[in-house]
Design a protein around this motif. Structure first.
Motif, PDB file in Angstrom:
ATOM      1  N   ARG A  85       0.818  -1.222   0.000  1.00  0.00           N
ATOM      2  CA  ARG A  85       0.000   0.000   0.000  1.00  0.00           C
ATOM      3  C   ARG A  85       0.849   1.269   0.000  1.00  0.00           C
ATOM      4  N   TYR A  86       1.915   1.290   0.818  1.00  0.00           N
ATOM      5  CA  TYR A  86       2.660   2.532   1.033  1.00  0.00           C
ATOM      6  C   TYR A  86       4.091   2.517   0.522  1.00  0.00           C
ATOM      7  N   GLY A  87       4.551   1.415  -0.032  1.00  0.00           N
ATOM      8  CA  GLY A  87       5.905   1.358  -0.576  1.00  0.00           C
ATOM      9  C   GLY A  87       6.916   0.874   0.446  1.00  0.00           C
ATOM     10  N   PRO A  88       8.197   0.921   0.080  1.00  0.00           N
ATOM     11  CA  PRO A  88       9.238   0.339   0.929  1.00  0.00           C
ATOM     12  C   PRO A  88       9.382   1.008   2.294  1.00  0.00           C
ATOM     13  N   PHE A  89       9.254   2.322   2.352  1.00  0.00           N
ATOM     14  CA  PHE A  89       9.411   2.992   3.645  1.00  0.00           C
ATOM     15  C   PHE A  89       8.241   2.687   4.569  1.00  0.00           C
ATOM     16  N   GLY A  90       7.049   2.558   4.002  1.00  0.00           N
ATOM     17  CA  GLY A  90       5.895   2.144   4.798  1.00  0.00           C
ATOM     18  C   GLY A  90       6.067   0.738   5.334  1.00  0.00           C
ATOM     19  N   ALA A  91       6.642  -0.139   4.517  1.00  0.00           N
ATOM     20  CA  ALA A  91       6.881  -1.518   4.951  1.00  0.00           C
ATOM     21  C   ALA A  91       7.890  -1.558   6.089  1.00  0.00           C
ATOM     22  N   ILE A  92       8.946  -0.783   5.976  1.00  0.00           N
ATOM     23  CA  ILE A  92       9.964  -0.750   7.034  1.00  0.00           C
ATOM     24  C   ILE A  92       9.363  -0.215   8.324  1.00  0.00           C
ATOM     25  N   GLY A  93       8.636   0.884   8.229  1.00  0.00           N
ATOM     26  CA  GLY A  93       8.031   1.478   9.424  1.00  0.00           C
ATOM     27  C   GLY A  93       7.006   0.567  10.070  1.00  0.00           C
ATOM     28  N   ALA A  94       6.122  -0.001   9.273  1.00  0.00           N
ATOM     29  CA  ALA A  94       5.085  -0.872   9.818  1.00  0.00           C
ATOM     30  C   ALA A  94       5.687  -2.132  10.424  1.00  0.00           C
ATOM     31  N   GLY A  95       6.668  -2.715   9.758  1.00  0.00           N
ATOM     32  CA  GLY A  95       7.310  -3.906  10.283  1.00  0.00           C
ATOM     33  C   GLY A  95       8.039  -3.635  11.585  1.00  0.00           C
ATOM     34  N   LEU A  96       8.724  -2.514  11.648  1.00  0.00           N
ATOM     35  CA  LEU A  96       9.472  -2.149  12.844  1.00  0.00           C
ATOM     36  C   LEU A  96       8.533  -1.934  14.022  1.00  0.00           C
ATOM     37  N   VAL A  97       7.478  -1.142  13.816  1.00  0.00           N
ATOM     38  CA  VAL A  97       6.527  -0.870  14.893  1.00  0.00           C
ATOM     39  C   VAL A  97       5.815  -2.150  15.315  1.00  0.00           C
ATOM     40  N   ALA A  98       5.391  -2.953  14.354  1.00  0.00           N
ATOM     41  CA  ALA A  98       4.673  -4.187  14.674  1.00  0.00           C
ATOM     42  C   ALA A  98       5.568  -5.172  15.426  1.00  0.00           C
ATOM     43  N   GLY A 102       4.693  -6.095  19.136  1.00  0.00           N
ATOM     44  CA  GLY A 102       4.362  -7.487  19.362  1.00  0.00           C
ATOM     45  C   GLY A 102       5.243  -8.139  20.410  1.00  0.00           C
ATOM     46  N   GLN A 103       6.526  -7.824  20.389  1.00  0.00           N
ATOM     47  CA  GLN A 103       7.438  -8.384  21.392  1.00  0.00           C
ATOM     48  C   GLN A 103       7.132  -7.836  22.782  1.00  0.00           C
ATOM     49  N   ALA A 104       6.713  -6.579  22.848  1.00  0.00           N
ATOM     50  CA  ALA A 104       6.389  -6.000  24.154  1.00  0.00           C
ATOM     51  C   ALA A 104       5.086  -6.577  24.705  1.00  0.00           C
ATOM     52  N   LEU A 105       4.121  -6.826  23.840  1.00  0.00           N
ATOM     53  CA  LEU A 105       2.811  -7.296  24.291  1.00  0.00           C
ATOM     54  C   LEU A 105       2.771  -8.811  24.487  1.00  0.00           C
ATOM     55  N   LEU A 106       3.478  -9.561  23.655  1.00  0.00           N
ATOM     56  CA  LEU A 106       3.448 -11.007  23.761  1.00  0.00           C
ATOM     57  C   LEU A 106       4.673 -11.438  24.510  1.00  0.00           C
TER      58      LEU A 106
END
Length: 106
Positions: A85-98, A102-106
């Protein structure tokens, strides 16, 4: 451990080998027009190599001793969706945040 002479011979040999590999593409083919059939096949090199680098890091990460973790898989899937949807920078940002969320919550 190896001796100093063997170390430097190996280092110089690897440097020459690396130079020759790169020169074969840049020096010999850099100024020429490649055939269309080769250009067609070269388009798929990145598509083939990128997943081969990413999938082992997601499914069998060395940091966990090879055990698959849900936060890594979820982050990878969200990164793919964001990348579409948002290109490579969106993928990097979304992956990093997720991944970190995810590691903090699980």
């Amino acid at each position: 451990m190896i001796g100093a002479g063997a170390f430097w011979a190996l280092t110089i040999g690897l440097g020459v080998g690396t130079f020759l590999i790169r020169f074969s593409f840049l020096g010999l083919l850099g100024g020429r027009k490649l055939p269309d059939w080769l250009l067609l096949h070269l388009k798929y090199v990145g598509v083939a190599v990128f997943p081969a680098l990413i999938v082992p890091a997601v499914l069998w990460p060395a940091a966990t001793g090879g055990a698959t973790e849900a936060p890594r898989v979820i982050a990878a899937l969200l990164a793919v969706a964001a990348g579409l949807r948002y290109g490579p920078f969106g993928a990097i940002g979304a992956g990093l945040v997720a991944l970190y969320a995810g590691q903090a919550l699980l």
